[in-house]
Scaffold this motif. Structure first.
Motif, PDB file in Angstrom:
ATOM      1  N   GLU A  65       0.834  -1.203   0.000  1.00  0.00           N
ATOM      2  CA  GLU A  65       0.000   0.000   0.000  1.00  0.00           C
ATOM      3  C   GLU A  65       0.869   1.253   0.000  1.00  0.00           C
ATOM      4  N   GLY A  68       2.610   1.311  -3.619  1.00  0.00           N
ATOM      5  CA  GLY A  68       1.652   1.471  -4.722  1.00  0.00           C
ATOM      6  C   GLY A  68       2.276   1.085  -6.047  1.00  0.00           C
ATOM      7  N   ASN A  69       2.070   1.942  -7.053  1.00  0.00           N
ATOM      8  CA  ASN A  69       2.623   1.678  -8.392  1.00  0.00           C
ATOM      9  C   ASN A  69       3.875   2.492  -8.687  1.00  0.00           C
ATOM     10  N   ASN A 126       5.134  -5.616  -8.362  1.00  0.00           N
ATOM     11  CA  ASN A 126       4.626  -4.930  -9.555  1.00  0.00           C
ATOM     12  C   ASN A 126       5.201  -5.505 -10.847  1.00  0.00           C
TER      13      ASN A 126
END
Length: 730
Positions: A65, A68-69, A126
């Motif tokens: 979290e 993220g990205n 990712n």
């Protein structure tokens, strides 16, 4: 497969291995096998590991979290989740340096010194396992990098993960296709799949892996793998027998069911010939085999599909559901038809979009799953005991080494094994008759195999054939600027295709290179490979066989190999044909040659005087023939057909509706005047060699002068002699 977070690709392991682990029937599951104290309970260790893994997952989720990205998340994945998880599974993973082999770098992130440098490659959450990073990082996708490394080193197994999915890979240079088992860690943790976690623990714990690079054969994981291969390969000798038994059981079950009066009337009146009745049952069994294979290979739904709908299908509609019932003898109550009714509902899901749309299942369509494929059987009833007995027959085989019943592993079964079904069935012709008031189905020794010269081609003959006939063509195509277009321009035709063994291997070989070109990966993902196989089969692969059973089974083998979840079966009627590859015309210019004098050479059963007369007439007509514009009369028409055929071939095949439209277009093309004219002219020319030269047939034989009138369009293609030629050709 009931373990929803576990996916098996290729023949690394079989679903029955997972079942045996769950049921405690698999060897290597004692405390000592995990290097625990003998007083330790393995189950207790797994429960503790499950609790620890949950704690780690919660911490990891917080890190995800936070990131993220914005980045790959590699450090967070390794530090907070995967390395501690691997520690729970017995691995002491240490950071490794990149290794260079044959001028290529292999940046495998970690190794385990206790297992002789066992490779473990950990990427970020990712990262995709099947795609390389677009901006930087390794030259290949994580999966491809590890797979290629395994294929060129002595390591037999390796782990690759991005924290979301974890895969155990096996050296695939010794196998036909990629082979791995994948665990969906995210779903496992978030959806509380403790049973799946326990299987993962028991299956990939460090104690399962080779302790040295040269000790792969001694490891537990390799023994499990060999068990899976054995259960797949042993089926060949039993599959044909199982299918024969099923056909006999099913046919007699349908024939003798009290409700099936219409079926019995059709048989007695001759409206339903024995062979057609037999063919309906073959298609029924082919449907069962097809669905069993794609169910066990998890190819009903594309990856990422709605798990609730997937569960509904497997719990209520799958062939696997009925197979599991077939193992329980008490379910074989006579007098009930509900299982057959349910099976027909399952078939309808794959026939029409209307029935499957609530489950997000796209219809398969095609000849195998068209609504009329099993004919009158769709309107019949069948006793539960008959259907369960048939599925029991198809689901188990007897291990001749220890006389034990073993479950058939359809997930790792090579599609080529269906060739054994074909070879066995060619021995017989079907016969339906009444004996002592009861209907019976009998296999009568026939001449199918000897008449068509049909035999199963073993893999040790196929592989050298592919290598020496196809490799250099592929190499040349890869030198062209548009490599994808060049590869798809290859045409492979097996003129005695049988059940398609050679064609399957040719399709895989071309598809491997096509997938490499499309993905830029040396080891393309299974999804990319399957999509390439589908396109290669649709574009490049052709086959002919004299035996209609072989043609149908060849199509099924190609459909299975090309199947992609959510896509219909390819249209193959124009690629896989029933016919004689030796007798006939190969080139348009052969029409101009007319009727050869050799057609009237006397054979043992011919009348000497009739032969002499016809030969003399033909020779005279050929000597005195009047030249005509052959190119204007015939070649132009061929060009018209060529244009129409090219337009038809380019019709799309993305949906069942498009497949249906393509089928209609093919029928329109092959029943049109142009097509029929050219076919009839060809048939007339060839048939004269085969018509017996006797007084009865003398007026039904066409000599060169009359043939050229047909060719020039001066005479219509009608009459007894033309009909005789077409009949002989058929």
């Amino acid at each position: 497969m009931k373990f929803t977070t576990i996916r098996i690709e290729g023949s690394i392991l079989s679903p029955d291995i997972l079942d045996k682990i769950e049921q405690g029937e698999l060897g290597g599951q004692r405390p000592e096998d995990f290097r625990f104290d003998s007083n330790t309970k393995v189950k207790d260790e797994i429960i503790r590991a499950w609790a620890d893994a949950h704690d780690l997952w919660r911490v990891f989720c917080h890190q995800r979290e936070r990131i993220g990205n914005k980045g790959t998340g590699t450090s967070e994945t390794r530090k907070y989740w995967i390395l501690p998880l691997l520690g729970i599974l017995g691995y002491n993973a240490e950071t490794a340096r990149a290794e260079e082999i044959n001028g290529k770098s292999y940046a495998i992130s970690h190794r385990t010194s206790e297992l002789d440098g066992f490779p473990i490659h950990v990427m970020g959450f990712n990262d995709s396992l099947d795609k390389k990073r677009e901006d930087s990082g390794p030259r290949m996708s994580p999966h491809a990098l590890v797979q290629e490394y395994l294929n060129i080193t002595e390591h037999l197994y390796a782990i690759v993960t991005n924290g979301i999915h974890l895969r155990l890979l096996r050296d695939s240079s010794r196998l036909v296709k990629l082979s791995f088992i994948e665990f969906d860690l995210q779903s496992m943790m978030e959806e509380e799949h403790f049973t799946d976690f326990a299987i993962m623990y028991r299956l990939i714990h460090a104690s399962r892996m080779p302790v040295r690079q040269d000790a792969g054969a001694e490891s537990l994981i390799e023994k499990y793998h060999q068990d899976a291969l054995d259960s797949g390969s042993r089926i060949r000798e039993g599959l044909s027998e199982a299918v024969e038994n099923c056909i006999k059981t099913l046919t007699e079950g349908f024939l003798n069911h009290k409700d099936n009066t219409e079926l019995r009337d059709a048989i007695e009146s001759g409206r339903l010939p024995n062979f057609t009745f037999y063919q309906y049952h073959l298609r029924l069994i082919y449907r069962l085999l097809f669905l069993m294979v794609i169910e066990e290979r998890n190819l009903i739904y594309p990856p990422g599909s709605d798990r609730k709908k997937l569960k509904i299908y497997y719990d209520y509609y799958s062939i696997g559901k009925i197979r599991s019932q077939s193992e329980k003898i008490y379910r074989s109550d006579r007098g009930y038809n509900d299982l057959w009714t349910g099976l027909k509902n399952t078939f309808r899901i794959f026939e029409k979009e209307y029935y499957g749309e609530q489950l997000d299942i796209k219809p398969l369509g095609g000849e195998l799953f068209s609504p009329g494929a099993i004919g009158i059987l769709d309107n019949c009833n069948l006793d539960n005991s008959i259907l369960l007995g048939c599925l029991r027959n198809l689901s188990f085989f007897t291990n001749k080494n220890n006389n034990q019943k073993m479950r058939v592993n359809y997930a790792s079964l090579n599609v080529e094994e269906f060739g054994s079904v074909y070879e066995g069935l060619l021995e017989y012709d079907p016969l339906v008759e009444k004996q002592n008031g009861r209907w019976c189905f009998i296999f009568v020794k026939g001449e199918g195999r000897s008449a068509s010269g049909s035999h199963y081609t073993p893999d040790e003959l196929v592989q050298p054939l592919i290598k020496h006939s196809l490799e250099y063509i592929i190499e040349d195509k890869l030198k062209e600027p548009n490599k994808e277009k060049a590869l798809l321009s290859i045409r492979v035709c097996d003129v005695a295709s049988g059940s398609g063994h050679i064609l399957l291997n040719a399709a895989r070989r071309i598809a491997t290179e096509l997938a490499k070109v499309r993905t830029g990966e040396d080891q393309p993902s299974p999804t990319a490979f399957r999509e390439a196989v589908r396109d290669v089969i649709r574009t490049c692969i052709y086959g002919v066989d004299k035996n209609p059973l072989a043609v149908e089974l060849c199509k099924i083998a190609l459909w299975l190999e090309a199947h992609n979840p959510g896509q219909p079966l390819n249209f193959l009627d124009h690629h896989i044909k029933c016919g004689d590859s030796i007798v006939g015309l190969a080139h348009i210019n052969e029409l101009e040659k007319g009727i050869a004098d050799e057609a009237f050479k006397r054979l043992p059963d011919d009348d000497k005087d009739v032969c002499a007369f016809l030969r003399k007439v033909n020779k005279t007509e050929r000597t005195g023939q009047i030249p005509f514009d052959f190119k204007g009369a015939a070649v132009t028409k061929i060009k018209d057909i060529t244009v129409l055929f090219k337009e038809f071939s380019e019709l799309p095949e993305r949906t069942p509706e498009e497949i249906e439209e393509k089928g209609k277009a093919y029928f329109k093309l092959t029943s049109g005047d142009l097509w029929n004219r050219l076919k009839t002219l060809s048939d007339i020319q060839v048939a004269q060699f085969f018509i017996p030269k006797d007084k009865e047939n003398q007026t039904k034989i066409i000599t060169d002068g009359t043939y050229r009138q047909y060719l020039a369009g001066e005479k219509k293609l009608l009459g007894v002699a033309v009909a005789k030629a077409e009949g002989v050709a058929a």
